[in-house]
Design a protein around this motif. Structure first.
Motif, mmCIF file in Angstrom:
data_model
loop_
_atom_site.group_PDB
_atom_site.id
_atom_site.type_symbol
_atom_site.label_atom_id
_atom_site.label_comp_id
_atom_site.label_asym_id
_atom_site.label_seq_id
_atom_site.Cartn_x
_atom_site.Cartn_y
_atom_site.Cartn_z
ATOM 1 N N ALA A 126 0.924 -1.690 0.114
ATOM 2 C CA ALA A 126 -0.291 0.068 -0.172
ATOM 3 C C ALA A 126 0.831 1.628 0.098
ATOM 4 N N SER A 172 -2.593 6.745 -9.588
ATOM 5 C CA SER A 172 -1.097 5.439 -9.387
ATOM 6 C C SER A 172 -2.247 4.424 -9.624
ATOM 7 N N ARG A 178 -14.429 -3.552 -4.301
ATOM 8 C CA ARG A 178 -14.888 -4.473 -2.945
ATOM 9 C C ARG A 178 -16.257 -4.946 -2.780
ATOM 10 N N GLY A 231 -9.375 6.881 -2.749
ATOM 11 C CA GLY A 231 -10.842 6.114 -2.511
ATOM 12 C C GLY A 231 -11.331 6.831 -1.444
ATOM 13 N N SER A 232 -12.341 6.604 -1.206
ATOM 14 C CA SER A 232 -13.538 7.335 -0.012
ATOM 15 C C SER A 232 -14.548 6.049 0.980
ATOM 16 N N HIS A 235 -12.872 3.063 4.716
ATOM 17 C CA HIS A 235 -11.478 2.611 4.632
ATOM 18 C C HIS A 235 -10.279 3.359 3.240
ATOM 19 N N CYS A 237 -7.394 5.783 2.172
ATOM 20 C CA CYS A 237 -6.761 5.072 1.812
ATOM 21 C C CYS A 237 -5.871 5.274 3.326
HETATM 22 C C1 HEM Z 1 -0.091 7.641 -4.320
HETATM 23 C C2 HEM Z 1 -0.439 7.118 -2.952
HETATM 24 C C3 HEM Z 1 -1.562 6.278 -2.453
HETATM 25 C C4 HEM Z 1 -2.703 5.989 -3.118
HETATM 26 C C5 HEM Z 1 -2.696 5.976 -4.680
HETATM 27 C C6 HEM Z 1 -3.095 4.735 -2.089
HETATM 28 C C7 HEM Z 1 -4.266 4.515 -2.646
HETATM 29 C C8 HEM Z 1 -5.323 3.638 -1.620
HETATM 30 C C9 HEM Z 1 -6.496 3.224 -2.207
HETATM 31 C C10 HEM Z 1 -7.888 3.249 -3.257
HETATM 32 C C11 HEM Z 1 -7.178 2.609 -0.617
HETATM 33 C C12 HEM Z 1 -8.613 1.939 -1.074
HETATM 34 C C13 HEM Z 1 -9.456 2.845 -0.181
HETATM 35 C C14 HEM Z 1 -11.055 2.051 -0.039
HETATM 36 O O1 HEM Z 1 -11.339 1.305 -0.639
HETATM 37 O O2 HEM Z 1 -11.742 3.078 -0.072
HETATM 38 C C15 HEM Z 1 -5.723 2.677 -0.336
HETATM 39 C C16 HEM Z 1 -5.858 2.176 1.260
HETATM 40 C C17 HEM Z 1 -5.055 2.239 1.839
HETATM 41 N N1 HEM Z 1 -4.111 2.751 1.651
HETATM 42 FE FE1 HEM Z 1 -3.304 4.043 -0.019
HETATM 43 N N2 HEM Z 1 -2.644 4.471 -1.112
HETATM 44 C C18 HEM Z 1 -1.503 5.235 -1.214
HETATM 45 C C19 HEM Z 1 -0.282 5.325 -0.557
HETATM 46 C C20 HEM Z 1 -0.633 5.198 0.710
HETATM 47 C C21 HEM Z 1 0.744 4.907 1.893
HETATM 48 C C22 HEM Z 1 2.057 5.758 1.975
HETATM 49 C C23 HEM Z 1 0.382 4.178 2.763
HETATM 50 C C24 HEM Z 1 0.634 3.630 4.108
HETATM 51 C C25 HEM Z 1 1.678 4.213 4.750
HETATM 52 C C26 HEM Z 1 -0.988 3.735 2.716
HETATM 53 C C27 HEM Z 1 -1.627 3.025 3.196
HETATM 54 C C28 HEM Z 1 -2.844 2.623 3.042
HETATM 55 C C29 HEM Z 1 -3.762 1.443 4.304
HETATM 56 C C30 HEM Z 1 -3.763 0.252 5.234
HETATM 57 C C31 HEM Z 1 -4.819 1.306 3.433
HETATM 58 C C32 HEM Z 1 -6.391 0.657 3.518
HETATM 59 C C33 HEM Z 1 -7.141 1.592 4.108
HETATM 60 C C34 HEM Z 1 -8.396 0.555 5.132
HETATM 61 O O3 HEM Z 1 -8.723 -0.307 4.673
HETATM 62 O O4 HEM Z 1 -9.193 1.118 6.004
HETATM 63 N N3 HEM Z 1 -1.045 3.948 0.892
HETATM 64 N N4 HEM Z 1 -4.872 3.287 -0.942
#
Ligand code: HEM
Length: 287
Positions: A126, A172, A178, A231-232, A235, A237
């Motif tokens: 992630a 990206s 979902r 996302g939104s 969950h 990000c």
């Molecule tokens: C530009 C960079 C990033 C993008 C485009 C991105 C995109 C996303 C997306 C699309 C989701 C799913 C959201 C949803 O289901 O609505 C997500 C979830 C998540 N992201 Fe990122 N992410 C990025 C960077 C990061 C970074 C740097 C971290 C950690 C340090 C991270 C940790 C997480 C975690 C833990 C989730 C799960 C949240 C949950 O299920 O409650 N992401 N991210």
């Protein structure tokens, strides 16, 4: 810490006049920062980042039959290493969100060993490739528009706005999965409870009902931050703030340290149904 990491990579090629930014900066910097924030000890970072990159191919890639076997083996190794890292963090706890989860798991029995191991695996994916690709997509969008790049060089207070517009137009993570928790109708389409849904975030970011001239890059767009690239909802990000900070840091550092930065050959993208970013990003400047 993030500043030091990014500067350390740029130091290695600043005097040269040309570089391939995915391999020489973005891949390593996003991994080092993401792994450090997770709490992975410094001496295991190189090993963990080599292992973690297989996941995008496993989830969303298009490997040939032979490659599928290699990908499965590498996923197995990654699972093993994630377990070793969790065990190591139990023995010598430090700062970071995995050590924090281990701490919480002492009280919360639902966070068993397999959950912690999965958190380690998916958390690193992630944090790493998503941010690396988003930064590369942002640099492409900006360097293809020399006037915008120049404006950022002259006025770094514009960077946060540029980051949002780049996240909107250069998502990206193009789509995400979902499962419907309850029956609903969306855009005239009925979805039953339990059905799998593929949500195309990149399409939402270019929805003309939401954004004016959605395919245009507009540094003055006031609602760019309403993109769905992270996302939104429940969950959304968890690393969005970190990712925004990293992308801004890369833009500002390159704009300040590499005068006359311009793009080299046209980028190629790897075959992946969700993760999007160039394989290489060749640039040159006046050293
Ligand atoms: C530009 C960079 C990033 C993008 C485009 C991105 C995109 C996303 C997306 C699309 C989701 C799913 C959201 C949803 O289901 O609505 C997500 C979830 C998540 N992201 Fe990122 N992410 C990025 C960077 C990061 C970074 C740097 C971290 C950690 C340090 C991270 C940790 C997480 C975690 C833990 C989730 C799960 C949240 C949950 O299920 O409650 N992401 N991210």
């Amino acid at each position: 810490m993030a500043h030091r990491v990014v500067d350390g990579y740029i130091d290695k090629f600043q005097a040269r006049g040309s570089a391939e930014l995915v391999g020489e900066l973005l891949w390593g910097a996003a991994a080092d920062i993401g792994l450090a924030v997770a709490g992975v000890p410094e001496d295991r970072i190189a090993e963990a980042r080599e292992c973690a990159v297989v996941t995008a191919d496993f989830w969303w890639g298009r490997p040939t039959e032979d490659e599928q076997i290699q990908v499965a083996h590498r996923m197995g190794r990654w699972w093993q290493l994630a377990g070793e890292l969790v065990a190591e963090l139990r023995r010598r706890p430090g700062a970071g969100w995995i050590p924090h989860a281990i701490e919480v798991a002492r009280e919360d029995r639902s966070l068993d060993e397999a959950v912690l191991q999965t958190m380690m695996m998916s958390g690193l994916v992630a944090a790493h490739e998503t941010t690396m690709n988003a930064a590369a997509n942002a640099l492409l969008l900006l360097l293809e528009r020399p006037a915008v790049w120049e404006a950022l060089r002259e006025d770094p207070t514009l960077t946060p706005r540029a980051v949002e517009e780049c996240l909107r137009l250069g998502a990206s993570v193009m789509c995400w999965r979902r499962r419907a928790a309850a029956p609903l109708t969306l855009g005239g389409q009925s979805i039953e409870a339990g059905e799998d849904v593929l949500i195309v975030l990149d399409s939402a970011n270019r929805d003309e009902r939401r954004f004016c001239d959605p395919d245009e890059f507009d540094l003055d767009r006031r609602d760019a931050h309403r993109h769905l690239s992270f996302g939104s909802g429940e969950h959304v990000c968890a690393g969005a703030a970190l990712a925004r900070m990293e992308i801004a840091l890369v833009i500002d550092s390159l704009a300040t340290r590499l005068p006359g930065l311009s793009l080299g050959r046209a980028p190629r993208y790897r075959a992946n149904a969700s993760f999007r970013g160039p394989i290489r990003l060749d640039v040159r400047w006046h050293p």
